[in-house]
Every structure is written in structure tokens, then in C-alpha cells.
Design an enzyme around this catalytic site. Structure first.
Site, mmCIF file in Angstrom:
data_model
loop_
_atom_site.group_PDB
_atom_site.id
_atom_site.type_symbol
_atom_site.label_atom_id
_atom_site.label_comp_id
_atom_site.label_asym_id
_atom_site.label_seq_id
_atom_site.Cartn_x
_atom_site.Cartn_y
_atom_site.Cartn_z
ATOM 1 N N LYS A 1 1.207 -5.609 76.588
ATOM 2 C CA LYS A 1 2.687 -6.499 76.808
ATOM 3 C C LYS A 1 3.030 -7.409 76.005
ATOM 4 C CE LYS A 1 4.970 -7.529 81.262
ATOM 5 N NZ LYS A 1 5.128 -7.276 82.843
ATOM 6 N N ASP B 1 7.029 -12.649 91.723
ATOM 7 C CA ASP B 1 8.211 -12.047 91.824
ATOM 8 C C ASP B 1 8.190 -10.643 92.391
ATOM 9 O OD1 ASP B 1 9.640 -10.554 88.924
ATOM 10 O OD2 ASP B 1 10.397 -10.537 90.754
ATOM 11 N N LEU C 1 5.236 2.270 77.092
ATOM 12 C CA LEU C 1 5.281 2.547 78.245
ATOM 13 C C LEU C 1 6.600 1.857 79.045
ATOM 14 C CD1 LEU C 1 2.335 1.177 79.641
ATOM 15 C CD2 LEU C 1 2.668 3.864 79.589
ATOM 16 N N GLY C 2 7.869 0.915 78.769
ATOM 17 C CA GLY C 2 8.671 0.695 79.204
ATOM 18 C C GLY C 2 9.313 -0.460 78.847
ATOM 19 N N VAL D 1 6.254 -3.188 76.709
ATOM 20 C CA VAL D 1 4.971 -2.707 77.188
ATOM 21 C C VAL D 1 4.516 -1.746 76.518
ATOM 22 C CG1 VAL D 1 3.106 -2.595 79.173
ATOM 23 C CG2 VAL D 1 5.293 -3.778 79.836
ATOM 24 N N GLY E 1 10.592 -3.726 80.354
ATOM 25 C CA GLY E 1 11.203 -4.767 81.612
ATOM 26 C C GLY E 1 11.535 -6.081 80.868
ATOM 27 N N GLY E 2 11.959 -6.860 82.584
ATOM 28 C CA GLY E 2 12.494 -8.299 81.587
ATOM 29 C C GLY E 2 11.305 -8.942 80.759
ATOM 30 N N MET E 3 10.430 -8.783 80.792
ATOM 31 C CA MET E 3 9.773 -9.707 79.787
ATOM 32 C C MET E 3 9.142 -9.141 79.085
ATOM 33 S SD MET E 3 7.539 -11.953 82.291
ATOM 34 C CE MET E 3 5.885 -10.916 81.564
#
Lengths: 963, 169
Positions: free
Chosen positions: A115, A208, A92-93, A100, A95-97
Site C-alpha cells: 500500500k 473504520d 489491486l485498486g 495498493v 482507496g482513500g489511503m
């Protein structure tokens, strides 16, 4: 390839590069003069030149950091891959973490978002431990506008967060499309504020909040995602706890070198590097509203620095906002957080057309029970506590020491419970005395560096507080000194000889301190010449008088006498102004650690805190009549100690602080018979017991877990493939693994049911653990499994008979029977390979020695007993181990030497004189030996450096009453 | 090891959250900071600047390679735990970013060419510029430039060949 040949290659390579590409070939032909091999070598290297351009251009340090950040390539997952109950569908993509993925939960037949947390987080065990606790709170958030967290799953070094799958455009997409109508924005705002208010009420801050984290589903539901996740990405709780001031860390752009959150939505206090609280969410909410209403970004600029500067300085253009919302957004975007809107719950109240400046702000929401687990809330609790007693529930939280504490570095709570002082090495490498305010969590060092020379194994000696909690008494070189915690230079009080192992200060300003070379002395807190109070009595084999603690009458005090004779070791009562010969020499309490007297709020009966084998106990004590009252009660487990100094401290008003014993790390090292190091096993860790498998391919070790230092687990180290696997998953101590004779199973002790019992688990086939032995003793640990597989030897410990040898027959009904049970300590039972003899340690002679006794069936059917024993060691010995053929016995002598004894066990037992093999390193941990008796596995203390947190408990006595 | 983790994570978090390219200044400041902390220069007695850089680069190499090695052994994790990962494609690090393999290759290079392997150590592990390395090694910057080029080519070739032979266990 010789160096000379290589140099020729190098020269040719260099020269070739000086020719342009088209000429190179010709040049090389000429230069190599027909040597085709040489030419080939140069051309091959030239071929790699282009590729090598980008190679290693980034310094190694950055490369490794980036790899950590990106979680390495090893987490690329294919769709269709299965992770336990989840089937991965599509990415799904990222991110910074972390990445996902959309996945299907086959158990519940629903789609979820997985995630993957980068290994960088999962490696940081402290952070992961905090996060696991936090994840429980987050998972309990249940609100239509809050994206749910379903759970945290771990497997094979991969950690995934299972989240509610929310599909739809984000608010960021909406903003990009342009300004939205006010009513729509207000509807979105209402749902977001509901989510935020709900979470805030449960003590969860988002930290955040940004448009990319807020989605709108098909049916118009607004969902706020990733609540509370940003929190565990932070650096240490108190950014100012690092005393070394470096330009990078005080730069306003970064908090601890890290930008937490998205700069464009970061509140001014976050931009300045201050910790964020709920008000930061309010700010972000304001920015989001503004951007939704105007369809443009508010503070975002080209660079992060510019963005943060804008956050700090720029004033939004209020004219761009419709009148109705102006007041609300202004209140949210108040740069001074003390004046900012605090509670979104009453958001609609601020949508008036004529805002009045004198409007009362909504009252701050009350903390819930969950919130008290967070340190910030604990501060609030402490604040309340300071003024009046809280409701009778104990509150417990953890505090990290600043800098690094070496094993044994002292700490002490002030009598008023408001400060925690401790010694630790700062990042500049110097040992300092730090004082932490438990309410504000501010920390500062008392002086430039601890003015004490290196003494006593480089451990800082214990220090003590004044009764008014304003001064600390400590040893400074060859003097006793005091220093005020609010600043100022230290004042010297008197000369001392040796090490000051603790002191106590009464209300009449008299100090009792322990001089380890002579005994206890008293001196005025204003300074002067000390007088001797007690003197170490060598006729009683006393070694030290240490760690005094005043009793309420200010005249008597408790202290520890350490003696090599166990009968004499323990807590004694001393008095001021009394000559050493006249001091009371009746032992009050048996222990090996220094006592701390804690008065109770209602007169007379206080508690003596002391350690018993790592467990902190409280003994009710009538300070007036100097009598113990009843039995001691357990307060906390796995409290560490360094010789006699226990890692605990208490205030006079119910605050208790302690640290566990995970401090000492060992490197498992192989030594040969000459004492030379021939190998190491695994990396340094806080190991405490270990056993080699019969085939010597595996090592079972018990160690404190990185993620929870109060917790010990058994791990299996594969010595051939260099892997390590966790073997037990207890939340509590699992120790002293022993292999079965066939090497297929392991017996270990575990406290999971509150008391220590023995469990058996297969080492190769995954399966459950079987409860093997439920002992009535306070503590049991297995020591040896006979080679014929018929018996297990273990040691049981209880109050009356102390340590005893027990036997568990493995074939029949498995009823344990005591083998040697006396009032002395018997332990470390080891069968000889032929099973006829048992070597063990006993202190019946007054100190630990090694004995060997015949093991035989007794006249009574089904029972066994030990025959006459022979003394093997001379001058002290422990940890006996047989060689695989039974012809040699090893043990550790009192001076730390590894000893070898040749033995004959044919019909009668004969032992030769013990021979010294080599000296074991100081502070060693006894391990195991190879069957051929040629290699010895020993734990060598690794460099100190301990960041085990303090556990602070408020109202600890009430926890005892509750039992 | 805890100090290494702490410093590396500090840096790593920085990389994780970079929003815009305007971070390079902070990056190098952070790297310098981490470097100083890890190397803990204050405890060693340095004869001169060159000595300092030389020792620091070595220390840094040791620290980072040890770190990479320890993580590698962790990754080859043992028996099945609660959930098993089936059918997932686990990609081992590419030879270019495998620090352990690189360290081994560098040791091999050192056996025939100590100076050039030193250049790699200074530049790659120590982060020194060409000029700084030239000063430490007492050669001209041009020499350092070429040494660097040659060493890189050799290492890359060695690593590619090793990977091709399926050396990675």
C-alpha cells in the site's frame, strides 16, 4: 513582444471572439491588414482557447490539496518495477489511503499487498512518527482473522505498507448479493468478533470497520483488514483543543473538517465529532451484522449528510432481523455508547431467545502494557495514579500544546500533577495562558488573552502555581497577578518593574518573585507592598537573580544567579524576611538554568532539577540541612532552554514535563563582507551546526529531525543541485559534522552508544560508519581537519577540566592527545591553512577570547603541543575561522559583530587590529565561511512557531533508581 | 511552512475521503476557512475591501508557490538510501498542474501585461469570482471575463511550449 503590441493582440483577440467561428478568419484578415505575424499570434491564442476552458478553473488552493490527497502523479508504478526486495506485479485498486499493488517479496518468496501511502501523510512528519510507532503495535497483531501488517518500508520519499495479501470477496460484495442465512452470518460474525476482541485486548481500535474491509478467503476464513490504520489519519487527539470556534469545525458532519471513516458505518459519537474508541468498532459490527442479515444498507443514504443524520436519528427496523440475533444487534447499535455492548468476546451470550434487560455487561478488558503508550491509556494510568501510587514503572507519553508555542514560552505542572499550564499563541494570533487537564485532556484558556505587554524578546515570562494547585501567579503588564484556573478575573497583587522571571508560592501564602531589574522580592499572595529579598550584585558581575523555587520549610528557597563570571553563576539558597546583604552568597550548584526543587514523598531528601548543557539532571538535596547529597543523575536529554529558563517542570508527586530544544528554526543565509544578504540555502530548519565541503559544493548540517524533535541528524545539502539528503540515521543525536581535507568523508559525533563518540562516514560512497574515536570525556565534537590531512582537532568536555582542545593524529595509530587542557574552557580549535598555527577560543581571561598559538611537534616523540599564544580579539570573541589563504582570521565579537583580523603567519605570528565587518542578526547561528573570505553562511532565526510536544513522565524518580 | 502544511492537509484529507458528491458546500466552507487561516488577514492593515483581496491573493500565491517549490526540491531526492526504486515510471506533474511552472509563466505574462496577470492572481490564487475581480480592478465584468480567457490561453500556450522544449529539469 512589447506591451503595446500585446495590447493590440489582446484587442484583436477580444474582437475575434465576438464573431462566430466561421466569420472569424475573415474578420482577422481584414483587421490585421496583411500583418501575418499579428494574425498568427491571435490565431495561435484562439487555438488554445478551447483547451483552456478547464484550465485553472479550480482555485489553486484546491488544486494543491487535491494533488496532496491523490499523492500526485509521481507514484504511478509499472508492473515489473522493483522496490527493494519487492517486485510489483499488478495494481489491486486505490482507496482513500493510497494505491495498493500485488507484489512479490523476493526474500521470503511470498506475495504481499503493497500500500503506497500518499505523500500527504509522509510529509506530515508528526503523523508519520506516530504511525511508525503504531505500526510496531499493529505488526505484532497475530490472529487468523486479522490481516497482518508485515512492515513499513521507505525509500526515496516513497513509503509503503507491506500487508498480508488477502484475496476473496468482501462482505460488501456479500451484502450486495442479498440477505444471507443466519448460520452463515453468525459464523462470519464469530470470526469478525474474534478479530475485534483480539485487537481490542491489545489496545488497537479499528475505527473504520466496514464490509469493504472484511474479506472471506477460499477456505472460508474471514479476515479483517486495515486494523488500526484509520487512527493515524485523524486530526489532533482532542478535537476541542482548537479554541477558535468556526462553523465548519463544529458542524456535526466533520471532525476537524474531515470525515473519518465511512459515514454509513460511523457511530453516533463519531458523527458528532467525538473521538472514537473501541465502542465505535462495536457499533460498526452491529451495522455490518444487520446488513448481512437483511442484504440491504442500514443507514446509507444519498448524501453523506443524510447518512450521518440517519445514524444519529433513525431507529433500525428490528423486525427485519431474526429473533435470535435481535438482542445482540440492538446492544451493538445502542446510540448512547455508555449503554452499548463493550466486549464482543462474549457475543454468543447475547444470542439468547429471551433477552433480559437486567443482564450484567461483561467487564471491561484490562489494559495491556502496550496500551499505556497510547495517550488514552495514560489517562487511565493517571486516574489510578491520582488515588494511589502505581507500580514502580515510569510511564511516559507526549502531549501536544494547543496553538503554537514560541521558543521560550513557559509552561508549568501544577503541584498536584493534574494540570499542565502553558502559554501559547492561539489561532487568533493572541498569546493566552492555557491549562490542560492531564486526565481528561481537556484544554481551556484562562483568560481572553494574556494581559501582558511585549517584553523580553516577545517571550512570555515564566509563571508559577499556588501550592494548592488552584491559582497561577504571573506578570500582567507592570503588575504581579494571580488567576484561578477554574475561571474568574485575574487579581492584581503588586507593582513590578521590568520582567518577572519566575516565582514561587509557599503554603503560608507568601510569594517570592524575581524582578529582573533588581533581584528577588517577597509579597503576600493576598497582595501588598513587596519587600526586597536579594539585590543583584554588580561587583560580582551578576546579571540577574531569577527563577526561585521554595524548599519544604517554606522559608528557604533556591534561585539562580546569572553572572558573566562563570564562577558566580549557579544556584543559591535564599530565605524570607532576610535583608539582601544577609543572604547567603555561597554557590550551591553550578548551572546556567533556573532550578526546580522537587520534594520526595518520604521526608527530607528531595531533588533539585537543573539543566547541564541541554541535559536535565537531578541532584539529591537534603532540604533540611541544605546540603547536596552525592552526584547528580541524568534524567532526560535534549531539554530545551531559553537563556536561563529551562523547558522542564515537575509536580510534587512524581510527574515531570519537559520539551526539547527544537524550537528555534534558522534560515541559512549568505552574507557578503558588507553584511548584505546575497543568498539563502535550503528551507528554514532547526539547524545547530554546519560545515562547508572543501570544494564548497556541499554543506553538511546537523539539524533536529522533523519527525522526532529529540533527535539530531546530519544532512548533506547539495548547494548546486538544491537537494538535501539525510546522512545519518541515528535514533540519537548526531552533530557537528567536519569534512575531511579531501572532501570525501565526514566526521561527526553521535550518541548512539550512550556516550558521544566520533564516527567517520564517506560522503559519496554509501557505506558504513566507522567508529573513530571513543573518548572518555562526557562530550566530544570535532572542530577542524587539517588541510594536509594529518590531524583532526576536536573539543572534549568533562567535569574537571571543562572544555579542552584535543588532537587526533590521523596517520599512525590514531591515539588522541590533549593539546590544551586547563581548568578553563578551550574550544573551537581551527588549524591555519599551512597547519602551523591553531586559532581557538578560551575563557581563561574570564570571558571568551580568540587566541592563536603555534602548533609544533614536541620534544617528546609522537607528541604535539601548543606554543605561546597571542590574544587576537579585543573585548571578547568566539567562533574563529581562517580565510583560505591564511591571511585573514574571522571571529564573532561579544556584541555579535563579525570581525576580521589581518594576520601574517610567515615565521612569526602577527595580527593586526580587529576590524568590524558587520553586525550579525540577533539570535544568529554561526555557520561557515567561503574560502575566499567573501561570503559568510549564517543561520538567521526564522519566525517562531513551534509545536514540539511536551513529554510527560509519571513516576520519573523510579526511572532513576532503576539505573 | 507548518501552517501551510496543516491547512493543506486538512483540505486534502477532505478530498481523500469524499464519498459522495454532496460535499461541495463543505468544500467551499473549508476552502474559505483555510484561506482565512493561511492569509491571516487580521495582521495586515487594509485600506478597503479591494485592497484586502488584492493582498490576500498575492499572499496566497506566494504561499502556495513556495509550498510547491519546496516539495519539488524534496522530490528530486538524493542518493540511494536503504532500498532503491528501479525501473519505476515516475511521472512528473503535468504542466497544467505544475504550480511552479505556472508561477514562472505568470511572471513572464506580468512583464507585458500586468493587469491580466493580476486577473489570474485574483481568480486562480485568490479564488475571487468574476464580479469580485471586476470590483477590485475597477473594470467591467466583461473585461475581466475576456482578460481571463486571454490570460489562460497565453499561459497554456506558454506552458505547453516550455514542456515541449523539455524545459522541465
Amino acid at each position: 513582444m512589447t506591451p503595446e503590441y500585446w495590447e493590440r493582440v489582446a484587442q484583436l483577440h477580444r474582437a475575434a471572439l465576438q464573431h462566430c467561428e466561421t466569420e472569424r478568419s475573415g474578420f482577422l484578415s481584414a483587421a490585421c491588414g496583411g500583418d501575418e505575424e499579428l494574425r498568427g499570434e491571435v490565431e495561435s491564442l484562439l487555438a488554445y482557447d478551447k483547451d483552456a476552458n478547464g484550465f485553472m478553473e479550480e482555485p489553486a488552493l484546491e488544486m494543491v490539496a487535491k494533488q496532496l490527497a491523490e499523492g500526485q502523479a509521481s507514484h504511478t508504478h509499472r508492473s515489473g518495477a522493483k522496490l527493494g526486495y519487492f517486485e510489483i506485479l499488478e495494481p489491486l485498486g486505490a482507496g482513500g489511503m493510497g494505491e495498493v499493488y500485488r507484489a512479490r517479496d523476493s526474500r521470503l518468496n511470498r506475495e504481499v499487498a503493497l500500500k503506497f501511502l500518499p505523500s500527504m501523510f509522509t510529509d506530515d512528519v508528526e503523523r508519520m512518527a506516530r504511525f511508525r510507532r503504531e505500526a510496531q503495535v499493529l505488526a505484532s497483531l497475530n490472529h487468523p482473522n486479522v490481516g497482518s501488517i508485515y512492515g513499513l518500508e521507505e525509500a526515496n520519499g516513497v513509503t509503503v505498507l507491506v500487508l498480508e495479501l488477502v484475496e476473496g470477496p468482501t462482505l460488501a460484495d456479500c451484502i450486495d448479493r442479498g440477505a444471507m442465512p443466519v448460520q452463515q452470518v453468525l459464523e462470519i460474525a464469530r470470526q469478525v468478533s474474534d478479530a475485534v476482541a483480539y485487537a481490542h485486548e491489545r489496545g488497537v481500535t479499528h475505527r473504520d470497520l466496514k464490509p469493504a474491509n472484511i474479506k472471506i478467503t477460499n477456505d472460508g476464513t474471514v479476515k479483517v483488514l486495515d486494523f488500526g490504520l484509520a487512527k493515524f489519519l485523524d486530526g489532533p487527539e482532542d478535537p476541542r483543543s482548537d479554541s477558535s470556534v468556526s462553523p465548519v469545525f463544529t458542524h456535526p458532519i466533520t471532525l476537524d473538517g474531515l470525515i473519518v471513516g465511512t459515514p454509513a458505518y460511523m457511530s453516533p459519537e463519531q458523527a458528532k465529532g467525538l473521538p472514537a474508541d473501541k465502542r465505535a468498532d462495536i457499533w460498526a459490527f452491529g451495522v455490518i451484522l444487520y446488513e448481512l442479515l437483511t442484504g440491504s444498507h442500514l443507514f446509507r443514504r444519498d448524501t453523506a449528510s443524510d447518512t450521518l443524520a440517519a445514524v444519529l436519528k433513525d431507529e433500525p427496523d428490528w423486525n427485519k432481523l431474526p429473533q435470535t440475533v435481535r438482542s445482540l444487534v440492538e446492544r451493538c447499535l445502542e446510540k448512547d455508547r455508555k449503554r452499548r455492548l463493550r466486549d464482543l468476546g462474549d457475543m454468543h451470550l447475547l444470542l439468547e431467545t429471551t433477552p433480559t434487560p437486567a443482564r450484567k455487561m461483561p467487564v471491561w478488558v484490562a489494559w495491556s502494557a502496550v496500551a499505556v503508550l497510547l495517550v488514552a491509556a495514560a489517562c487511565l494510568a493517571l486516574l489510578n495514579f491520582r488515588h494511589k501510587p502505581l507500580a514502580a514503572t515510569p510511564v511516559q507519553f507526549q502531549i501536544s500544546p494547543s496553538g503554537t508555542m514560541s521558543h521560550g514560552d513557559p509552561f508549568a505542572l501544577s503541584p498536584d500533577g493534574r494540570h499542565l499550564a502553558f502559554a501559547a499563541t492561539g489561532s487568533d494570533g493572541r498569546v493566552k495562558l492555557w491549562v490542560r487537564d492531564l486526565e481528561s485532556l481537556e484544554v481551556r484558556s484562562l483568560s481572553d488573552s494574556y494581559p501582558v505587554s511585549v517584553i523580553r524578546n516577545r517571550v512570555v515570562p515564566p509563571f508559577f502555581w499556588s501550592p494548592d494547585s488552584r491559582f497561577i501567579g504571573f506578570q500582567a503588564g507592570l503588575k504581579l497577578a494571580k488567576i484561578g484556573i477554574s475561571g474568574g478575573p485575574a487579581q492584581m497583587l503588586c507593582d513590578v518593574d521590568g520582567t518577572v522571571v519566575g516565582g514561587s508560592w509557599n503554603r503560608e501564602d507568601v510569594i517570592v518573585f524575581a524582578e529582573n531589574t533588581s533581584g528577588l522580592k517577597q509579597v503576600s499572595a493576598a497582595g501588598g507592598v513587596p519587600t526586597q529579598l536579594t539585590r543583584i550584585d554588580s561587583s560580582r558581575k551578576e546579571v540577574a537573580h531569577v527563577l526561585p523555587s521554595f524548599l519544604p520549610d517554606g522559608n528557604h528557597f533556591l534561585y539562580l544567579r546569572a553572572s558573566s563570571n562563570r564562577e558566580n553563576s549557579g544556584v543559591y539558597v535564599g530565605a524570607l524576611n532576610v535583608r539582601p546583604e544577609e543572604q547567603d552568597s555561597n554557590r550551591l550548584l553550578e548551572t546556567t538554568s533556573g532550578p526546580v526543587y522537587v520534594p520526595s514523598s518520604d521526608s527530607g531528601v528531595g531533588q533539585i532539577l537543573f539543566l547541564r548543557q541541554g541535559t536535565l539532571m537531578a541532584q539529591p538535596f537534603d532540604g533540611d540541612r541544605m546540603k547536596l547529597l552525592g552526584d547528580p543523575v541524568r534524567v532526560a536529554a535534549q531539554v530545551g532552554s531559553f537563556i536561563d529558563y529551562g523547558f522542564f517542570s515537575a509536580s510534587n508527586n512524581g510527574v515531570l514535563a519537559y520539551r526539547s530544544s527544537a524550537g528555534q528554526n534558522y534560515q541559512l543565509t549568505w552574507f557578503d563582507r558588507q553584511g548584505k544578504i546575497v543568498g539563502t540555502v535550503a528551507e528554514p530548519g532547526a539547524y545547530n551546526s554546519m560545515a562547508l565541503s572543501p570544494n564548497e559544493k556541499f554543506l553538511a548540517v546537523s539539524r533536529t529531525n522533523p519527525e522526532s524533535t529529540a533527535n539530531w541528524d546530519v544532512w548533506l545539502l547539495d548547494l548546486v543541485r538544491y537537494t538535501s539528503t539525510r546522512f545519518t540515521y541515528d535514533q540519537v543525536r548526531a552533530t557537528f559534522p567536519v569534512w575531511s581535507a579531501d572532501g570525501k568523508s565526514i566526521v561527526f559525533g553521535s550518541m548512539r552508544s550512550g556516550k558521544v563518540h566520533l564516527y567517520l562516514k564517506s560522503a559519496s560512497v554509501p557505506g558504513d560508519e566507522q567508529l573513530w574515536l571513543k573518548s572518555t570525556d562526557a562530550d566530544v565534537y570535532a572542530t577542524n581537519w587539517s588541510r594536509d590531512g594529518r590531524f583532526l582537532l576536536y573539543t572534549g568536555e568533562n567535569q574537571d577540566t571543562r572544555s579542552d582542545l584535543w588532537l587526533l593524529p590521523l596517520q599512525s595509530d590514531r591515539r588522541p592527545s590533549p593539546l590544551l587542557r586547563t581548568k578553563f574552557n578551550e574550544s573551537s580549535g581551527q588549524f591555519s591553512p599551512d597547519g602551523h598555527w591553531i586559532a581557538y577560543t578560551s575563557d581563561e581571561s574570564g570571558r571568551d577570547e580568540i587566541y592563536v598559538a603555534e602548533f609544533s611537534s614536541a620534544s617528546v616523540e609522537g607528541a604535539w603541543e601548543l606554543g605561546n599564544k597571542s590574544l587576537i580579539s579585543k573585548g571578547g570573541g568566539s567562533s574563529p575561522k581562517w580565510r583560505g589563504d591564511g591571511r585573514e582570521l574571522f571571529y564573532v565579537a561579544a556584541d555579535g559583530s563579525l570581525m576580521s583580523v589581518e594576520v601574517k603567519t610567515k615565521k612569526v605570528f602577527e595580527a593586526g587590529a580587529p576590524k568590524r565587518l558587520f553586525q550579525l542578526p540577533a539570535g544568529f547561528l554561526a555557520g561557515d565561511i567561503s574560502a575566499n573570505g567573501n561570503r559568510f553562511l549564517i543561520g538567521v532565526p526564522a519566525a517562531p512557531g513551534d509545536t514540539t510536544p511536551f513529554t510527560v513522565v509519571l513516576n520519573w524518580p523510579t526511572a532513576l533508581e532503576a539505573r | 511552512m507548518p501552517l501551510v502544511y496543516k491547512e493543506l492537509h486538512r483540505l486534502a484529507r477532505h478530498y481523500m475521503f469524499r464519498e459522495s458528491p454532496g460535499h461541495t458546500l463543505q468544500t467551499s466552507a473549508l476552502v474559505n476557512e483555510a484561506y482565512l487561516r493561511l492569509v491571516d488577514a487580521k495582521n495586515v492593515n487594509f485600506k478597503n475591501r479591494a485592497h484586502f483581496f488584492g493582498v490576500s491573493a498575492q499572499l496566497m500565491r506566494q504561499i502556495l508557490v513556495d509550498f510547491a517549490r519546496s516539495r519539488r526540491s524534496q522530490k528530486r531526492g538524493g542518493d540511494a538510501q536503504v532500498i532503491s526504486l528501479e525501473g519505476a515510471l515516475m511521472v512528473s506533474p503535468a504542466p497544467r498542474s505544475d504550480l511552479v511552472a505556472l508561477d514562472d509563466a505568470l511572471k513572464t505574462l506580468a512583464s507585458i501585461d500586468p493587469r491580466r496577470s493580476r486577473v489570474v492572481e485574483l481568480r486562480f490564487f485568490g479564488g475571487l469570482s468574476v464580479e469580485e475581480s471586476a470590483e477590485v480592478l475597477r473594470v467591467s465584468p466583461e473585461t475581466v471575463m475576456h482578460d481571463w480567457k486571454l490570460a489562460k490561453a497565453w499561459l497554456l500556450r506558454d506552458l505547453s511550449v516550455a514542456k515541449g522544449k523539455g524545459n522541465d529539469a
